[in-house]
Design a protein around this motif. Structure first.
Motif, PDB file in Angstrom:
ATOM      1  N   PHE A  46       0.846  -1.198   0.000  1.00  0.00           N
ATOM      2  CA  PHE A  46       0.000   0.000   0.000  1.00  0.00           C
ATOM      3  C   PHE A  46       0.881   1.247   0.000  1.00  0.00           C
ATOM      4  O   PHE A  46       2.031   1.206   0.443  1.00  0.00           O
ATOM      5  CB  PHE A  46      -0.938   0.010   1.217  1.00  0.00           C
ATOM      6  CG  PHE A  46      -0.226   0.126   2.544  1.00  0.00           C
ATOM      7  CD1 PHE A  46      -0.064   1.344   3.174  1.00  0.00           C
ATOM      8  CD2 PHE A  46       0.301  -1.010   3.158  1.00  0.00           C
ATOM      9  CE1 PHE A  46       0.597   1.440   4.394  1.00  0.00           C
ATOM     10  CE2 PHE A  46       0.965  -0.921   4.382  1.00  0.00           C
ATOM     11  CZ  PHE A  46       1.115   0.305   4.997  1.00  0.00           C
ATOM     12  N   SER A  47       0.339   2.334  -0.503  1.00  0.00           N
ATOM     13  CA  SER A  47       0.975   3.658  -0.465  1.00  0.00           C
ATOM     14  C   SER A  47       2.450   3.596  -0.844  1.00  0.00           C
ATOM     15  O   SER A  47       3.318   3.932  -0.040  1.00  0.00           O
ATOM     16  CB  SER A  47       0.820   4.279   0.932  1.00  0.00           C
ATOM     17  OG  SER A  47      -0.534   4.380   1.276  1.00  0.00           O
ATOM     18  N   GLY A  48       2.719   3.193  -2.071  1.00  0.00           N
ATOM     19  CA  GLY A  48       4.109   3.029  -2.469  1.00  0.00           C
ATOM     20  C   GLY A  48       4.530   3.816  -3.683  1.00  0.00           C
ATOM     21  O   GLY A  48       5.604   3.549  -4.238  1.00  0.00           O
ATOM     22  N   LEU A  49       3.726   4.785  -4.112  1.00  0.00           N
ATOM     23  CA  LEU A  49       4.063   5.524  -5.326  1.00  0.00           C
ATOM     24  C   LEU A  49       5.052   6.656  -5.078  1.00  0.00           C
ATOM     25  O   LEU A  49       5.604   7.229  -6.019  1.00  0.00           O
ATOM     26  CB  LEU A  49       2.787   6.080  -5.977  1.00  0.00           C
ATOM     27  CG  LEU A  49       1.773   5.021  -6.425  1.00  0.00           C
ATOM     28  CD1 LEU A  49       0.596   5.680  -7.131  1.00  0.00           C
ATOM     29  CD2 LEU A  49       2.431   3.979  -7.324  1.00  0.00           C
ATOM     30  N   ASN A  50       5.266   6.987  -3.802  1.00  0.00           N
ATOM     31  CA  ASN A  50       6.264   7.992  -3.430  1.00  0.00           C
ATOM     32  C   ASN A  50       7.135   7.423  -2.322  1.00  0.00           C
ATOM     33  O   ASN A  50       6.635   7.088  -1.252  1.00  0.00           O
ATOM     34  CB  ASN A  50       5.595   9.295  -2.958  1.00  0.00           C
ATOM     35  CG  ASN A  50       4.830   9.983  -4.062  1.00  0.00           C
ATOM     36  OD1 ASN A  50       5.409  10.510  -4.998  1.00  0.00           O
ATOM     37  ND2 ASN A  50       3.500   9.961  -3.963  1.00  0.00           N
TER      38      ASN A  50
END
Length: 377
Positions: A46-50
């Motif tokens: 999860f939440s890994g684009l930055n």
């Protein structure tokens, strides 16, 4: 090595957007592989684009969900999404960042041709961090993974004893020193700036890091030895209220700084004279390597696992029995009052740091990836 063939390497982690030792190590290794492995991806649950630790633009960031999965249904959802992602993208090698990630790859064994699975342990194998499922994940990894990467020789031995099926799969690769390429040799020592002498500690404000023990040790050091010194604890976490309460209870408010997270740890090291590690346990203790890189002698509990393989007692620091507050206080006091001893240990700090250099860590990871990919044909 033959890693230049069309290899796709995927690092599967919890959330690369977080800021911690695991996320930093993942970013560092991926940056090392750029240009040597054709495709490098960090895939977050999860939440890994930055990334919390930005690196090369050639490292692709991807995520299975934009929100943290909750409960059994959330875990099953991650399993399914990972299976579909792998079936579509077809990575050759998946590096499972943290052993607990192994729980999510079981469906991959139903693929006709599954990827090579490398289990990358980031804690010593005795630590569960409150999750019993971590033991199950390690047991599964010992039976089903192709290789298991551990961060210390001590943890290598723990795995061999606790999980006999891991024999022959274990590879010890130290974490990378993030300051290796930024400091010119000889590595610089601390810089004086007309201030009080400083003992530095750093890490998440959690029970694991043992800052409560450090405060007890600091209070044990006689007042005259503490005169002209301050203790600075850099970090943030859920343990802050208890630590703040302890500082006030011990009457240490004028000597102890608890100022939260720092965006510039290089300056923290440069403005300090000693570093102390008070952890109850570690996966490796990278912050010890970082402190040595700036010429700081280190006083550390000889906890599992890592500090005892980084430090040499009475050479570049002091190792004391785990969780022994009196011994920690004595070691700190000895170095605080003996400037010539601190100076001599500071001169010794570069010795052995090449083990954590970019060239050494890159070589070991490339050798591992090359061996497992060739072994699978």
């Amino acid at each position: 090595m033959n890693t230049k063939k069309a290899l796709k390497v995927c690092f599967f982690t919890g959330s690369q957007s977080l800021r911690g030792g695991t996320e930093r190590a993942c970013s560092d290794v991926c940056n090392l592989l750029v240009g040597l492995v054709p495709s490098v991806v960090i895939l977050s649950q999860f939440s890994g684009l930055n990334s919390g630790y930005p690196g090369s633009d050639e490292v692709c960031l991807a995520e299975l969900s934009d929100k943290k999965p909750e409960g059994i249904l959330g875990a099953l959802g991650i399993m399914l999404k990972l299976f579909l992602h792998v079936r579509k993208s077809r990575p050759d090698v998946i590096v499972l960042v943290e052993s607990i990630s192994f729980l999510y790859v079981l469906p991959l064994f139903f693929l006709v041709k599954r990827p090579v699975l490398i289990n990358w342990e980031h804690f010593n194998a005795k630590a569960t961090l409150g999750r019993r499922s971590r033991k199950l994940a390690r047991w599964l990894a010992s039976h089903l993974s192709d290789r298991i990467v551990v961060l210390s020789d001590a943890d290598n031995e723990i795995w061999r004893r606790q999980y006999p099926s891991s024999e022959g799969k274990l590879v010890r690769i130290f974490n990378l020193n993030p300051y290796d390429a930024k400091l010119s040799l000889p590595i610089r020592g601390p810089i004086k700036k007309g201030r009080s002498n400083r003992v530095l500690a750093a890490g998440r404000l959690t029970k694991q890091k043992g800052f409560d023990l450090l405060l007890d040790a600091w209070a044990t050091i006689p007042d005259d030895m503490r005169t002209g010194w301050e203790l600075r604890i850099v970090g943030e976490g859920e343990g802050r209220p208890l630590l703040q309460e302890k500082i006030e209870k011990l009457g240490l408010g004028s000597q102890v700084q608890l100022d939260g997270h720092s965006d510039n740890m290089a300056d923290e090291f440069l403005e300090s004279d000693l570093f102390v590690l008070s952890s109850r346990f570690e996966g490796f203790g990278l912050v010890v390597v970082e402190a040595l890189s700036f010429g700081l002698p280190v006083v550390s509990f000889d906890c599992l696992a890592g500090p005892g393989e980084i430090l040499t007692h009475d050479f570049n620091g002091k190792l004391v029995p785990p969780e022994n507050v009196d011994s920690l206080a004595e070691a700190l006091a000895e170095l605080m009052v003996n400037e010539s001893l601190r100076h001599q240990m500071s001169k010794n700090t570069p010795v052995g740091l090449e083990r954590f250099s970019q060239s050494e860590v890159r070589y070991q990871w490339l050798s591992l990836i090359d061996s497992v990919s060739n072994g699978r044909g």
